[in-house]
Design an enzyme around this catalytic site. Structure first.
Site, PDB file in Angstrom:
ATOM      1  CD  GLU A   1      -2.807  -1.043   2.639  1.00 55.78           C
ATOM      2  OE1 GLU A   1      -3.749  -2.027   2.316  1.00 55.78           O
ATOM      3  OE2 GLU A   1      -2.268  -0.961   3.726  1.00 55.78           O
TER       4      GLU A   1
ATOM      5  CB  CYS B   1       3.152   7.679   2.880  1.00 59.18           C
ATOM      6  SG  CYS B   1       4.038   6.417   4.145  1.00 59.18           S
TER       7      CYS B   1
ATOM      8  CB  CYS C   1       8.009  -4.652   8.633  1.00 61.88           C
ATOM      9  SG  CYS C   1       9.378  -3.871   9.237  1.00 61.88           S
TER      10      CYS C   1
ATOM     11  CB  CYS D   1       7.168  -1.225  15.895  1.00 68.22           C
ATOM     12  SG  CYS D   1       9.011  -0.899  15.333  1.00 68.22           S
TER      13      CYS D   1
ATOM     14  CB  CYS E   1       3.541  -1.145  13.653  1.00 65.62           C
ATOM     15  SG  CYS E   1       3.738  -1.070  11.751  1.00 65.62           S
TER      16      CYS E   1
ATOM     17  CB  CYS F   1       1.416   6.917  11.152  1.00 66.96           C
ATOM     18  SG  CYS F   1       3.113   7.336  10.839  1.00 66.96           S
TER      19      CYS F   1
HETATM   20  S1  SF4 Z   1       6.930   0.943  12.583  1.00 60.97           S
HETATM   21 FE1  SF4 Z   1       6.046  -0.940  11.385  1.00 60.97          FE
HETATM   22  S2  SF4 Z   1       6.956  -0.736   9.456  1.00 60.97           S
HETATM   23 FE2  SF4 Z   1       7.974   0.560  10.562  1.00 60.97          FE
HETATM   24  S3  SF4 Z   1       9.870  -0.691  11.299  1.00 60.97           S
HETATM   25 FE3  SF4 Z   1       8.258  -0.745  12.806  1.00 60.97          FE
HETATM   26  S4  SF4 Z   1       7.221  -2.600  12.229  1.00 60.97           S
HETATM   27 FE4  SF4 Z   1       8.394  -2.154  10.411  1.00 60.97          FE
END
Ligand code: SF4
Length: 353
Positions: free
Chosen positions: A99, A114, A121, A125, A128, A346
């Site tokens: 996306e 963006c 990923c 985190c 996220c 975000c």
């Molecule tokens: S915020 Fe999300 S996309 Fe960005 S590094 Fe952390 S896990 Fe990965």
């Protein structure tokens, strides 16, 4: 270099380096200026077929058609938020979905895209949605470039002007697919490409110290933002596991090095989580980190992600934190959430319908 290829596997011509295209043309006995013509069609005009390369002889177009393909990456889903934010979803050749998000601010003549750099990923985190997907693979330079190209076209059609800013802050960690990100920036800024100044491009990283140094050494003229989100190691490690490898001290050293070489002003991204990183001790620690080099702290409002217990700071604490920053003479910008209703804000990108 004649293209040796399996009957069933076609090569996307845009995955070739300019030198490889030149060599291919030399082997065919074509003049060297054809390389520049082809490059222009591919990166400036974004053609999706060789037929459209009308200044090439028909025989060459047919030969290119035989040897290569041009992958067309069009969005299969476009969602518009009530606040004007637009989310684009693309299905890649292998079926993975990614996306990108357009954040238009016509009143300020600012149109930011963006873009994603990976499918999923690996950095996990805790706040996220992309991190919950795990990493599937890196995006190629072309797949990154295509997001910018397509959103730029949309922007031209909708607002009569192109993108003003590009941020690598969508799905994935850009510094973990560094060579593809670097190549995509070269294509975006090249005269034969989109001719957009690399100064308008920001790489946003969760913090890979060694790659921040490499970015400085390579002299890439884009901006850099660090997703800090907590200014004390114990708290940062709770929400960003990468902090166990690259501590805040390691990152500050790398950023100092980056600043000394590039002299680029830096940005810290800081999402405010209620009663987690919005206390006075957090403000003190954050202000101390800002002494190391010229930096702007971008305070962000958190957007709910399912399965995550962290919540955004309440209005009172949000305002109080901004005041604490001002009292400590920290340069701050505040970004209220955009595109929440379509999961485009975000940390929310995760290919939901
Ligand atoms: S915020 Fe999300 S996309 Fe960005 S590094 Fe952390 S896990 Fe990965």
């Amino acid at each position: 270099m004649m293209m040796q290829q399996d009957q069933n596997i076609s090569i996307d011509i845009r995955d070739l380096k300019p030198s490889e295209i030149t060599k291919y043309l030399e082997d065919l006995g074509e003049p060297s200026f054809r390389g520049k013509q082809i490059y222009n069609w591919l990166w400036k005009h974004g053609v999706s077929s060789f037929e459209e390369m009308t200044n090439l002889p028909l025989a060459l177009r047919n030969k290119l058609e035989e040897d290569f393909e041009i992958l067309n990456m069009s969005p299969d889903l476009v969602q518009k938020s009530s606040d004007g934010t637009v989310k684009f979803r693309y299905v890649l050749k292998d079926g993975h979905k990614i996306e990108s998000v357009l954040i238009p601010v016509p009143s300020e003549n600012r149109f930011t895209v963006c873009v994603s750099s990976q499918v999923g990923c690996s950095l996990a985190c805790s706040f996220c949605a992309t991190g919950q997907m795990k990493r599937k693979r890196n995006l190629s330079a072309t797949e990154i470039f295509e997001q910018v190209f397509k959103v730029n076209e949309f922007c031209l059609g909708e607002y009569g002007r192109g993108l003003t800013n590009i941020v690598y802050m969508g799905m994935g960690e850009p510094l973990l697919t560094y060579s593809n990100v670097k190549r995509s920036i070269e294509l975006i800024s090249a005269e034969e490409g989109l001719s957009m100044s690399s100064r308008r491009i920001t790489i946003s990283t969760a913090g890979i110290a060694k790659m921040i140094r490499k970015l400085a050494d390579d002299g890439l003229k884009c901006k850099l933002a660090l997703s800090l989100h907590a200014s004390l190691n114990d708290k940062r490690s709770q929400i960003m596991p990468i902090n166990d490898n690259d501590s805040i001290e390691d990152l500050m050293e790398a950023l100092k090095y980056y600043y000394e070489i590039t002299k680029n002003r830096l940005t810290f991204e800081y999402i405010l989580f209620d009663n987690f990183n919005d206390n006075e001790e957090d403000a003190d620690a954050l202000a101390a980190l800002c002494q190391s080099f010229p930096v702007t702290v971008n305070i962000l409002e958190y957007n709910p992600v399912s399965g995550v217990s962290l919540i955004k700071s309440n209005e009172n604490r949000f305002e109080k934190f901004i005041k604490m920053m001002a009292d400590r003479r920290v340069n701050v910008t505040v970004r209220r959430s955009r595109g929440k209703d379509i999961d485009a804000a975000c940390g929310q990108l995760a290919n939901k319908e």
